[in-house]
Design a protein around this motif. Sequence first.
Motif, short mmCIF file in Angstrom:
data_model
loop_
_atom_site.label_atom_id
_atom_site.label_comp_id
_atom_site.label_asym_id
_atom_site.label_seq_id
_atom_site.Cartn_x
_atom_site.Cartn_y
_atom_site.Cartn_z
N SER A 173 39.83 44.31 48.25
CA SER A 173 39.49 43.09 49.00
C SER A 173 37.98 42.95 49.17
O SER A 173 37.44 41.85 49.13
N ILE A 174 37.28 44.07 49.37
CA ILE A 174 35.82 44.01 49.54
C ILE A 174 35.14 43.59 48.23
O ILE A 174 34.21 42.77 48.23
N VAL A 175 35.63 44.12 47.11
CA VAL A 175 35.04 43.75 45.81
C VAL A 175 35.30 42.27 45.53
O VAL A 175 34.42 41.55 45.04
N LYS A 176 36.52 41.79 45.89
CA LYS A 176 36.86 40.37 45.67
C LYS A 176 35.95 39.46 46.49
O LYS A 176 35.43 38.46 46.00
N GLU A 230 41.65 48.81 38.19
CA GLU A 230 42.10 47.70 39.05
C GLU A 230 40.97 46.70 39.27
O GLU A 230 41.17 45.48 39.20
N ILE A 231 39.79 47.21 39.55
CA ILE A 231 38.62 46.32 39.81
C ILE A 231 38.29 45.51 38.56
O ILE A 231 38.00 44.32 38.64
N ASN A 232 38.39 46.15 37.40
CA ASN A 232 38.05 45.43 36.18
C ASN A 232 39.14 44.44 35.76
O ASN A 232 38.92 43.61 34.87
N ARG A 233 40.28 44.50 36.43
CA ARG A 233 41.32 43.48 36.19
C ARG A 233 41.11 42.24 37.07
O ARG A 233 41.81 41.25 36.92
N LEU A 234 40.13 42.30 37.99
CA LEU A 234 39.92 41.16 38.91
C LEU A 234 39.30 39.96 38.19
O LEU A 234 39.39 38.84 38.68
N GLY A 235 38.63 40.21 37.06
CA GLY A 235 38.09 39.10 36.26
C GLY A 235 36.77 38.53 36.76
O GLY A 235 36.33 37.49 36.27
N ILE A 236 36.13 39.20 37.72
CA ILE A 236 34.84 38.68 38.25
C ILE A 236 33.78 38.70 37.14
O ILE A 236 33.05 37.73 36.94
N GLY A 237 33.70 39.82 36.45
CA GLY A 237 32.84 39.92 35.26
C GLY A 237 31.36 40.06 35.55
O GLY A 237 30.92 39.95 36.70
N GLY A 243 35.05 37.87 33.18
CA GLY A 243 35.09 38.90 32.14
C GLY A 243 35.77 40.15 32.63
O GLY A 243 36.26 40.21 33.77
N SER A 244 35.80 41.15 31.76
CA SER A 244 36.55 42.37 32.06
C SER A 244 35.66 43.49 32.57
O SER A 244 36.13 44.60 32.82
N THR A 245 34.36 43.21 32.75
CA THR A 245 33.45 44.25 33.28
C THR A 245 32.95 43.83 34.65
O THR A 245 31.85 43.28 34.79
N THR A 246 33.77 44.09 35.68
CA THR A 246 33.31 43.83 37.06
C THR A 246 32.60 45.06 37.59
O THR A 246 31.64 44.95 38.35
#
Length: 280
Positions: A173-176, A230-237, A243-246
């Motif tokens: 949630s914090i990363v999002k 999990e974090i890299n599945r968030l799509g923030i990029g 992208g896939s590198t959050t």
Amino acid sequence: MKEIHYQAIVEEVSEMCKRANYDLGDDVYTAFKKALSAEKSETGKEVLTQLIDNADIAKAERVPMCQDTGTAVFIVELGQDCHITGGSLIDAINEGVSKGYGEGYLRGSMIYNPLNRKNTGNNTPAIVHIELVEGDELTLHMTAKGGGAENMSAMKMLKPSDGMEGVKDYILSIVKVAGPNACPPLVVGIGIGGNFERCTYLAKKSLFRSVGERNEDSAVAELEEELLNEINRLGIGPQGMGGSTTALDVKVEVESCHIAALPVAVNLNCHASRHQTTTF
Ligand code: SF4
């Protein structure tokens, strides 16, 4: 008893501050390259290419890789048989920061206090954590910690009944919420355990480990890998452009805590993940 002179610390700290801002570490640079070959989004690839070019220019031209040259944060391992002569350790570190940021034309980002918001003009005071260790060596670990990523960091006292699922949900949630504001791709530093203040220190300390280096405890290392995926599945990029590198990496440090507690701290670091180490 080893003796280390005040001025030797000043000179070395000054150089550490410059190196941290001009020379992106091999660990982060290698992680950029690895992310570029794995990144699925064309925009993400473009941003990663720009970050690599930016790091190359900073190194070659001796200019900071980012306008935010960070808060100078130190973790000091002070051997109990080591003696600092000619002045105090904290004064030497602060004089070194002032010298390095001045000589290196690095922005001073520190203010006297949040009530007057007046800039101190030389990026002091540094934030210094001292750990007393065995032996006669003095090791200085330094990071130039960016303000944007620090602003999006958070801490929460979870309940033991929240369990590991609650811990993972909180971290995600914090990363999002941070989204692009913490300047991804991130290095996510996590502290689990300790108490209110110790937990945030653990999260900060985890960021001093090199990108790609796993926790020695295999269960914690597994958690680091799981959270990274999990974090890299968030799509923030990269830079929040999708992208896939959050995140480039996730670091977790775990310590004992009270039976009634489950403290979790998330200290985000941006792509300018700058750290230096020197041992006297
Ligand atoms: S958070 Fe990092 S990348 Fe973003 S502005 Fe600050 S130092 Fe630069």
